[in-house]
Motif scaffolding. Structure first.
Motif: not given
Length: 50
Positions: A22-24, A32-45
């Motif tokens: 997705d574009q976000a 601001e920045l507009i870019g392409t979403v990359k969902i992380l497999a693992r992350s630390i909140s």
């Protein structure tokens, strides 16, 4: 042309209704920045409790 990758944790992506590719727009009072979403497999909140 340069592309910007916006890395997002799975829980934030679900909360915001985002899918891989997705574009976000990420913004604050400085710009601001507009870019392409990359969902992380693992992350630390990094969210605090207050």
């Amino acid at each position: 042309m340069q592309s910007i990758k916006i890395e997002v944790s799975k829980d934030v992506a679900k909360e915001k209704g985002l899918a891989e590719g997705d574009q976000a727009r990420v913004f604050n009072d400085r710009g601001e920045l507009i870019g392409t979403v990359k969902i992380l497999a693992r992350s630390i909140s990094m969210r605090g409790n207050g």
